[in-house]
Design a protein around this motif. Sequence first.
Motif, mmCIF file in Angstrom:
data_model
loop_
_atom_site.group_PDB
_atom_site.id
_atom_site.type_symbol
_atom_site.label_atom_id
_atom_site.label_comp_id
_atom_site.label_asym_id
_atom_site.label_seq_id
_atom_site.Cartn_x
_atom_site.Cartn_y
_atom_site.Cartn_z
ATOM 1 N N THR B 154 -0.790 3.197 -1.525
ATOM 2 C CA THR B 154 0.108 2.606 -0.212
ATOM 3 C C THR B 154 1.240 2.899 0.110
ATOM 4 O O THR B 154 1.627 3.139 1.192
ATOM 5 C CB THR B 154 0.256 0.876 -0.723
ATOM 6 N N ILE B 155 2.350 3.347 -1.014
ATOM 7 C CA ILE B 155 3.326 3.680 -0.744
ATOM 8 C C ILE B 155 3.601 5.011 0.178
ATOM 9 O O ILE B 155 4.105 5.418 1.190
ATOM 10 C CB ILE B 155 4.266 3.886 -2.078
ATOM 11 N N SER B 156 2.431 5.875 -0.425
ATOM 12 C CA SER B 156 2.271 7.139 0.284
ATOM 13 C C SER B 156 2.287 6.938 1.718
ATOM 14 O O SER B 156 2.698 7.644 2.875
ATOM 15 C CB SER B 156 1.188 8.171 -0.218
ATOM 16 N N ARG B 157 1.246 6.245 2.274
ATOM 17 C CA ARG B 157 0.944 5.767 3.655
ATOM 18 C C ARG B 157 2.239 5.216 4.321
ATOM 19 O O ARG B 157 2.721 5.666 5.657
ATOM 20 C CB ARG B 157 -0.160 4.622 3.592
ATOM 21 N N CYS B 158 3.091 4.455 3.708
ATOM 22 C CA CYS B 158 4.393 3.762 4.293
ATOM 23 C C CYS B 158 5.324 5.113 4.553
ATOM 24 O O CYS B 158 5.837 4.979 5.643
ATOM 25 C CB CYS B 158 4.961 3.189 3.371
#
Lengths: 464, 167
Positions: B154-158
């Motif tokens: 999720t953090i990578s997408r953000c």
Amino acid sequence: MTRHVDDFVLLRCVVGDLAEDERASIASHLDECPQCRATVTSLEKLDGGLRAVASSGDFGEGPTEFAPDDPFRRRPRLRVPDRTRLGSVAPSTAIAASERGTVLRDRILEAVRRGAGLPDLLLREAEQRYALLYALQQAGREIAEGPVRASAFAEAVLRKVRSESAARRAPEEAEQSVPLSVIRGQAHLLTAMACMWTRDFSRARSSLVLAYRAFARGGGGEIDLALVESVEAQRRAFANEGAGALVLARRAQTTFEELGVDDLAARAIGARGLAFSTLGREEDAVRCFREALPVYERHELWSNYVGCLNSIATSLNRLGRVDEARREYARALRRFSQERHRSLLGYLRTGLAETLFGAGRFSQASVAAARAAQVFRDAGMRATGYIATLLEIESRVRQGSLDRARHRLDLLRREISRDPTLDPSVIREIADALSVADPDMERLGTLRLQIEELIARSAREKTG
Amino acid sequence: MGADAPPPTRQIAEAILLDSARRNKLFAFARSRFGIGSDDAQDLLQETALELLRHRGYVRSPDGFVFAVFRARCARFIQRSRLRRQMFPGGSDDAEGCDPSLPDGVDRQFALREALDEISASCRRLLAAYYIEGRSLREAARVVSLQYSSVAKTISRCLKKLRKCFG
């Protein structure tokens, strides 16, 4: 070549957050993968940007929860004006209309102060819209002098705007200069500010939501939204919602600082102080209040000044630093003159009395409260004077001077019998409480708070 | 004049009816930082002038206010143009001649702040835990979820989204 490394791992690599073996493996991948190297370069820039944003406080204060449907969760995007309609208001025409508006504003405020109601205005003309907007803004600045009057004024404006929008389409010049929704937003904001003073927090909340929407949808600016957020931050702090209050106050502060309006920024800083205090972070609260206080003094914003000083004292008291709080009051009292700042001195003395009372120094508290009551009586502020006298009476009882307390109550009762503001039965209850040799302190304290609430309620009823 | 007195009309008027040198300076700023042409910049300056007049009672430094509001309006204008391009690719753009590359310095930060509003609350919380609370990124990941592996995606997408906005 192994598959690409995800952004989070690369960011950890950039900031040196990886263990040695992980770092070595990523480094060897980067040697072979130009795409991941490009991502690292981009993440390095992003890291710098996020540090800059963090230093301005825009992440919010840590993990703060806003409900998904909370209208203040994110600042709404302002509507961009219809660009095909721009260009018809020449700046020189707008300046002239605004200038005439400032003259008319004083007439509107004069009528409102006299209780003559809202003058008949033609909201089809830009100058009259400017006048009404400026009058609402000024009434907000003077809110401490008459929240009830301000609320009635805001109501009258909202009625006027409603009838105007229903009646006809406004000419473009007036609507571009001051959209009706901006006037509506300002009126809702004024209502909310008045409600904060009369402690009607639930109505304040709904008015703030309406103001936020009106400004966002109808041509308001960032400064308007920040003003709403600043008041909402105070409301949340009073409602014990410190975390949300902190985020909103910070958001507003950033906007005010960007726009160079330091007095409004100081109010947002004050709201942050209240939020910190709600969260039990009293040291942080004192730091914020002390930052705001000199700005209020420089701009002669006296009601903010008194509120801020009282907040410093409350926080210091909670930290057990009563003498420091006393010195803060002493410094402030030396600064103001009896003639120019009479009511200000009354509020300062009341604040001092409450601080001393809270610290258990009842003898000193009774003297400070008696002086405050006298100042308010001289200034014709009867209701506020009653509250100070009740504090004096309770302080006398707690210090053990029951006779002096009873004597003071007799004098107060005579005063109140000529004043319809208060229900005399509450005073009778206080007399009953004092009639015994060993008064019930808890009951006495509750009665004093009850009377304060009665006075506030009476003001609320007048606001409708 | 009281300490709280707003600036006189003359000062307001000077901030709005800019002489050509100052006007050109603002237009040059709009072009170099945001890639906005002078016609659009003219409109944005006019909106700014009207906003200054509406808030003249609050404003202490009209010139500073004009610059800050003008800059914010430029940023918003560009953002809307980008949004239109995303929604109607290949269609006409109301930011004619607008350079799609991202501006430098302070305006990139503005874009970044806006982008931070768009990412998920958990990602924002993780970034706050690292950049404000001083935790390590691994610790920060634990703040938002028990499982490091589940949160990393999720953090990578953000982060990808933020990188796009920040350039």
